[in-house]
Design a protein around this motif. Sequence first.
Motif, PDB file in Angstrom:
ATOM      1  N   SER A  70      23.727 -58.651  25.886  1.00 18.22           N
ATOM      2  CA  SER A  70      24.511 -60.038  25.809  1.00 18.22           C
ATOM      3  C   SER A  70      24.660 -60.075  24.211  1.00 18.22           C
ATOM      4  O   SER A  70      25.673 -61.021  23.671  1.00 18.22           O
ATOM      5  CB  SER A  70      23.845 -61.445  26.068  1.00 18.22           C
ATOM      6  N   THR A 112      28.144 -59.770  23.038  1.00 16.46           N
ATOM      7  CA  THR A 112      29.306 -60.877  23.498  1.00 16.46           C
ATOM      8  C   THR A 112      28.924 -62.102  22.729  1.00 16.46           C
ATOM      9  O   THR A 112      30.189 -62.569  22.396  1.00 16.46           O
ATOM     10  CB  THR A 112      28.504 -61.181  24.695  1.00 16.46           C
ATOM     11  N   LYS A 113      27.858 -62.309  22.222  1.00 16.34           N
ATOM     12  CA  LYS A 113      27.599 -63.770  21.559  1.00 16.34           C
ATOM     13  C   LYS A 113      28.337 -63.300  19.931  1.00 16.34           C
ATOM     14  O   LYS A 113      29.242 -64.089  19.586  1.00 16.34           O
ATOM     15  CB  LYS A 113      26.102 -63.704  21.045  1.00 16.34           C
ATOM     16  N   PRO A 140      29.142 -58.767  33.990  1.00 18.05           N
ATOM     17  CA  PRO A 140      27.951 -59.756  34.440  1.00 18.05           C
ATOM     18  C   PRO A 140      26.869 -59.116  35.043  1.00 18.05           C
ATOM     19  O   PRO A 140      25.767 -59.455  35.120  1.00 18.05           O
ATOM     20  CB  PRO A 140      28.927 -60.922  34.839  1.00 18.05           C
ATOM     21  N   MET A 169      24.153 -57.460  33.788  1.00 15.10           N
ATOM     22  CA  MET A 169      23.081 -58.213  32.751  1.00 15.10           C
ATOM     23  C   MET A 169      21.972 -59.003  33.555  1.00 15.10           C
ATOM     24  O   MET A 169      22.092 -59.111  34.768  1.00 15.10           O
ATOM     25  CB  MET A 169      23.940 -59.404  32.195  1.00 15.10           C
ATOM     26  N   GLU A 191      19.816 -62.734  30.295  1.00 16.76           N
ATOM     27  CA  GLU A 191      20.864 -62.524  29.302  1.00 16.76           C
ATOM     28  C   GLU A 191      22.190 -63.066  29.750  1.00 16.76           C
ATOM     29  O   GLU A 191      22.963 -63.369  28.877  1.00 16.76           O
ATOM     30  CB  GLU A 191      21.311 -60.767  29.527  1.00 16.76           C
ATOM     31  N   LYS A 192      22.301 -63.395  30.995  1.00 15.22           N
ATOM     32  CA  LYS A 192      23.366 -64.041  31.400  1.00 15.22           C
ATOM     33  C   LYS A 192      23.575 -65.771  30.767  1.00 15.22           C
ATOM     34  O   LYS A 192      24.222 -66.234  30.462  1.00 15.22           O
ATOM     35  CB  LYS A 192      23.733 -64.381  32.943  1.00 15.22           C
ATOM     36  N   ASN A 224      22.040 -66.559  27.955  1.00 17.03           N
ATOM     37  CA  ASN A 224      21.976 -66.440  26.443  1.00 17.03           C
ATOM     38  C   ASN A 224      23.357 -66.043  26.342  1.00 17.03           C
ATOM     39  O   ASN A 224      23.683 -66.162  25.201  1.00 17.03           O
ATOM     40  CB  ASN A 224      21.150 -65.196  25.902  1.00 17.03           C
ATOM     41  N   ALA A 225      24.228 -65.777  27.237  1.00 19.19           N
ATOM     42  CA  ALA A 225      25.698 -65.413  26.822  1.00 19.19           C
ATOM     43  C   ALA A 225      26.410 -66.512  27.054  1.00 19.19           C
ATOM     44  O   ALA A 225      27.673 -66.448  26.929  1.00 19.19           O
ATOM     45  CB  ALA A 225      26.065 -64.150  27.839  1.00 19.19           C
TER      46      ALA A 225
END
Length: 755
Positions: A74, A77-78, A212, A215, A219-220, A222-223
């Motif tokens: 993630s 992504t962040k 997704p 992940m 992580e999901k 945190n995303a």
Amino acid sequence: MKTKYTINQESKSYLANLLATENLEVQYKKTATASFDVKNRVLTIPIWKKDLSEPVTDLFVAHEVGHALYTPMSLLTKAHKLKINHSIVNVVEDARIEKLIKRRYNGLRQSFIRGYKELIADNFFGTQGKDINEYLLIDRLNIHFKSSHVSSNVKFTDEEMKYVEMIEKLETPEDVIKVSKILQEYCNQEKEETGRDQEIDFDDHSFEEVNPDEMTDEEKENAQPLNTDGSMKEETDEENEEGKTSDKNDTEQKDENPTSTGVSGKSDDLDQAISETDRSWESQKQNLTDSDCKDNEYAYLHKFDNADIIVDYKRVIKDFKKYYSAQSHDPNRFYHTSDEVKSAITASRTEYNKFKKRSLKTVMYLVKEFEQKKSAALYARASSDKTGVLDPLKLHSYKYADDVFKRLTILPDGKNHGLMLLVDWSGSMHDKILETTEQLVQLTMFCRKINVPYEVYGFTNAYQRQGYRDRYADNSDRVNYKLGDTKIDEDYNLIQWSSSTMNNRDFDTNLYNLYALANTITNRNYRSEYNCWEYLSYPHQYGMSSTPLNDALIHFHTLVPEFQNKYSIDKMNTILLTDGHSDRGCERTDPTVKGSGFFRRSENVFIVNKKTRRQYDASGRKFTDALINSLRDQTGTKVVNFYIQSRRGLDMWQHQETHGILGRDGYRRLSPQTEALIKKQWKKDKVIVAQRDKHNTSYDEQYTINSNSMKISDEAMATPSENAKTGELKRLFSKSRNSSLQSRIVLNRFIKLVA
């Protein structure tokens, strides 16, 4: 000057052993970039060119392992949601994960220092002939941390030193996001003020959306949306409602923001500062991959359900009893009359009892000798210690001696030995199966006398269970394989001839079945005189087959650990009696590919043992060696092979591999001196020994023997002369005894293993 690379990435030393302790598997594949399978914990690394040096190779492997261990999916992504260029994040994250991997494995520090020194000298970061201090801060930070603090010639202002300290203190992915955002803003301003002209490539701003499904739950979570400082953003009811009611179409969005490519992954701002050195790093890494090499394929050892593969001794006894009964009462199905068959069974039973009685005398003598050797070895390792109790007989010496206490002799605990023996039941064994069987009878009798747990199996693909073909008429596999598992011959079986779990009646019955079967096979091919064995036949499923040796070794990865756990074995011994090589190479399961099976010559094959987390080269004819090494590493067993030859002469090709010298062409050849020594030893002892620590063999010990040397000798002592003296009688008796003992070659070797 261009650095000369000399060491291939396959020549790994300590690093592969270190990675074995991690919860991940490293695979080298013919691919452009590295990737990580989160679910199966498999890190895929490109196959690099063979001229890479060891420090550079160690650096690349450790770098990718660091990302696999510490970089969450993630992270990018962040960064993308906060409009941070991925090259900025790469630089910051590289500094963090390299610090962590060096902290975990302190020995890698020098590999990083030497490796980056070579790469910088070879213009890997595109800085050759340029002043690094004229680059933006992000690039100076990149070179500073990759060249190590000691050799870094990068200059920073007092204000910039706080960013150096920020990176030095990085510990978590959240820290990386925060520092990356600060650096992005600083470098954007620095680029504008200095007028630094950076060659912008659309790929510099590309973003690959993370699936997704790949992940983890963490992580999901945190995303989720972030605040501008990198912290988690809480959606209000108004924002949530606004998101649901928004009906702007894609065309309107593109018209309002022409630089946005939405889900395709392009950044909104192409004027952002990037890391030029990171872009060069990513580009040059792809140039180091070997596009002309063979690809690597990896196969896993499957854990089998033994009930589907092993023909247990109870089933064997039942099969033979049923067959002999039918042979005795239904002469129309066979070549001989009922009376002839009944007489033959009775006579064969008598022959077996005679052999067993002769063997028992020698076995009991060897048992007594074994107990003596074991006791001697035990007392040789004994130690003496004080008890703390005064010895009255020593009190008189207290003035001049300190030791006035009773002493105790401490004997070390004996080791619990175990034996699993594997017999080749292939057609080429037909002229030596009787001698082999006689050796097995001796060994099993000995093991039962000294209470050593054991199992004796014969591997075959001739046995067909009743109804097997009907139930599996569609050629479906008996085994529920997973993707990538090594497959075995669907006709492969292990026949359990003997076991320490058998009662005395079953033990005797099944050894008779084996002895009768071996005699019947031998006499069917070599009928020299009229005897009882000619009137006997055997169940067709116990006939001889091809050589599924590799299938048995794969299966033993399941059997041996279960045997060790069942009997709490301290020292495991696995003995193979064979006369040739396996008839099958490595076959890998892949339900997605029609006709998936044996590997092609264009591929390198590696066996993966998930228990030990080790990989073994199984390409070409290395498959058997790979399985033996894997079995030894997993179970700690000693693997001993008796390679049985029929000919009186010696097949030298077998010893070219074990005793030969490796030439530049990759083939082994015997020197004239070594060949002469081997022939001399064969002529004298009728046996050639190869050992793993001295020769090129995967077996701990390998004995090449002539089948004639395996014949059991129980000859009586020669008749002495009329006026024989004590010396002559002693000599004749010793000769007879030695001949009897030495003919038990398999049993004698086992005694040396366990005494």
